[in-house]
Design a protein around this motif. Sequence first.
Motif, mmCIF file in Angstrom:
data_model
loop_
_atom_site.group_PDB
_atom_site.id
_atom_site.type_symbol
_atom_site.label_atom_id
_atom_site.label_comp_id
_atom_site.label_asym_id
_atom_site.label_seq_id
_atom_site.Cartn_x
_atom_site.Cartn_y
_atom_site.Cartn_z
ATOM 1 N N ALA A 1 13.385 6.782 3.172
ATOM 2 C CA ALA A 1 14.414 5.833 3.557
ATOM 3 C C ALA A 1 14.103 5.236 4.924
ATOM 4 C CB ALA A 1 15.777 6.507 3.562
ATOM 5 N N PHE A 2 13.630 6.083 5.866
ATOM 6 C CA PHE A 2 13.340 5.592 7.213
ATOM 7 C C PHE A 2 12.284 4.491 7.172
ATOM 8 C CE2 PHE A 2 10.594 5.684 10.962
ATOM 9 C CZ PHE A 2 11.506 5.387 11.949
ATOM 10 N N ILE A 3 11.213 4.715 6.415
ATOM 11 C CA ILE A 3 10.126 3.738 6.361
ATOM 12 C C ILE A 3 10.623 2.417 5.778
ATOM 13 C CG2 ILE A 3 7.904 3.210 5.277
ATOM 14 C CD1 ILE A 3 7.210 6.204 5.586
ATOM 15 N N SER A 4 11.401 2.491 4.722
ATOM 16 C CA SER A 4 11.928 1.285 4.088
ATOM 17 C C SER A 4 12.812 0.490 5.049
ATOM 18 C CB SER A 4 12.717 1.674 2.840
ATOM 19 O OG SER A 4 13.302 0.539 2.256
ATOM 20 N N ILE A 5 13.690 1.181 5.745
ATOM 21 C CA ILE A 5 14.577 0.517 6.709
ATOM 22 C C ILE A 5 13.771 -0.068 7.862
ATOM 23 C CG2 ILE A 5 16.417 0.923 8.407
ATOM 24 C CD1 ILE A 5 17.524 3.029 6.381
ATOM 25 N N ALA A 6 12.794 0.698 8.359
ATOM 26 C CA ALA A 6 11.959 0.210 9.467
ATOM 27 C C ALA A 6 11.209 -1.056 9.057
ATOM 28 C CB ALA A 6 10.976 1.294 9.901
ATOM 29 N N LYS A 7 10.632 -1.062 7.859
ATOM 30 C CA LYS A 7 9.912 -2.249 7.382
ATOM 31 C C LYS A 7 10.840 -3.456 7.300
ATOM 32 C CE LYS A 7 6.180 -0.515 4.455
ATOM 33 N NZ LYS A 7 5.770 -0.354 3.043
ATOM 34 N N ASP A 8 12.049 -3.244 6.764
ATOM 35 C CA ASP A 8 13.011 -4.344 6.671
ATOM 36 C C ASP A 8 13.312 -4.929 8.042
ATOM 37 O OD1 ASP A 8 13.125 -3.943 3.939
ATOM 38 O OD2 ASP A 8 15.064 -2.887 3.995
ATOM 39 N N LEU A 9 13.556 -4.058 9.012
ATOM 40 C CA LEU A 9 13.875 -4.536 10.363
ATOM 41 C C LEU A 9 12.689 -5.247 11.008
ATOM 42 C CD1 LEU A 9 15.910 -1.482 11.706
ATOM 43 C CD2 LEU A 9 16.776 -3.785 11.251
ATOM 44 N N LEU A 10 11.497 -4.695 10.839
ATOM 45 C CA LEU A 10 10.311 -5.300 11.436
ATOM 46 C C LEU A 10 10.029 -6.672 10.828
ATOM 47 C CD1 LEU A 10 8.176 -2.058 11.584
ATOM 48 C CD2 LEU A 10 9.030 -3.336 13.557
ATOM 49 N N LYS A 11 10.213 -6.801 9.528
ATOM 50 C CA LYS A 11 10.017 -8.100 8.874
ATOM 51 C C LYS A 11 11.087 -9.095 9.319
ATOM 52 C CE LYS A 11 7.814 -6.228 4.727
ATOM 53 N NZ LYS A 11 8.023 -5.913 3.297
ATOM 54 N N LEU A 53 0.053 5.358 10.274
ATOM 55 C CA LEU A 53 1.337 5.969 10.612
ATOM 56 C C LEU A 53 2.206 6.135 9.370
ATOM 57 C CD1 LEU A 53 3.331 7.049 12.706
ATOM 58 C CD2 LEU A 53 4.071 4.692 13.103
ATOM 59 N N GLU A 54 2.267 5.109 8.535
ATOM 60 C CA GLU A 54 3.072 5.184 7.316
ATOM 61 C C GLU A 54 2.569 6.307 6.402
ATOM 62 O OE1 GLU A 54 4.779 2.230 3.824
ATOM 63 O OE2 GLU A 54 2.927 1.656 4.860
ATOM 64 N N GLN A 55 1.249 6.385 6.236
ATOM 65 C CA GLN A 55 0.657 7.437 5.392
ATOM 66 C C GLN A 55 0.955 8.822 5.971
ATOM 67 O OE1 GLN A 55 -3.565 6.941 4.794
ATOM 68 N NE2 GLN A 55 -3.805 9.013 3.994
ATOM 69 N N ASP A 56 0.795 8.982 7.291
ATOM 70 C CA ASP A 56 1.042 10.275 7.937
ATOM 71 C C ASP A 56 2.523 10.665 7.883
ATOM 72 O OD1 ASP A 56 -1.663 10.374 8.458
ATOM 73 O OD2 ASP A 56 -1.468 10.033 10.626
ATOM 74 N N LEU A 57 3.407 9.683 8.042
ATOM 75 C CA LEU A 57 4.848 9.961 7.939
ATOM 76 C C LEU A 57 5.202 10.500 6.554
ATOM 77 C CD1 LEU A 57 6.416 6.885 9.770
ATOM 78 C CD2 LEU A 57 6.788 9.286 10.367
ATOM 79 N N CYS A 58 4.681 9.846 5.531
ATOM 80 C CA CYS A 58 4.963 10.300 4.164
ATOM 81 C C CYS A 58 4.404 11.693 3.931
ATOM 82 C CB CYS A 58 4.373 9.324 3.146
ATOM 83 S SG CYS A 58 5.274 7.764 3.056
ATOM 84 N N GLN A 59 3.186 11.929 4.414
ATOM 85 C CA GLN A 59 2.578 13.241 4.211
ATOM 86 C C GLN A 59 3.339 14.336 4.947
ATOM 87 O OE1 GLN A 59 -1.493 13.477 5.527
ATOM 88 N NE2 GLN A 59 -1.924 15.188 4.150
#
Length: 186
Positions: A1-11, A53-59
């Motif tokens: 959820a964090f990654i999805s929200i972060a991507k939305d805000l960054l875009k 970072l995205e890959q490491d966060l998920c892992q």
Amino acid sequence: AFISIAKDLLKATHIAQEDWGVIVSGCFRDAAQTWYLAKKQNNNDQPLHWNQLEQDLCQQFDHPARTDEIRSSLTRCNYKGNVSEFITRFQKLEMQLSSTDMTYGDRKFNFFRSLPPDMCFHISNSNPASMSDVYEAARVYERYRRTSGNNHNHSHGRTSDPRLRRPNQPSSGGVSSSSMYPSVND
């Protein structure tokens, strides 16, 4: 959820993708911040690029073993006489699990597991529909116990509150823990 929200805000804010890693890392707190600083140090003290970072966060934070570890921690999280403290510890763990990783019923069961029976009874009777409702009912019950002097460590389930006495019960005897709540006829 964090990654999805972060991507939305960054875009939405039109930040260049090459800056996403730096921007997102500034949002980390506590264990995530410590984890990131170790990753950055292993990267010659350079910020991680977004893809890495995205890959490491998920892992790190979305790994099945981590989910199992959190579930195990929830079963070891016990009530020790302070509802607010227990809720804080429990909530920090349970909020890391998605509804597919642990159902509401499982969360509620783990929360009830170490609570006194009378508190479980009160919470159940409030018909909570979410963990927020469970937490609120537990806080309400704890406030009631504190304000009424009905602290189990000192009064052994008795209260002098006349509203909680059964009609045929003497005023000097209080009520037992099994009759703490007024009946429908009261």
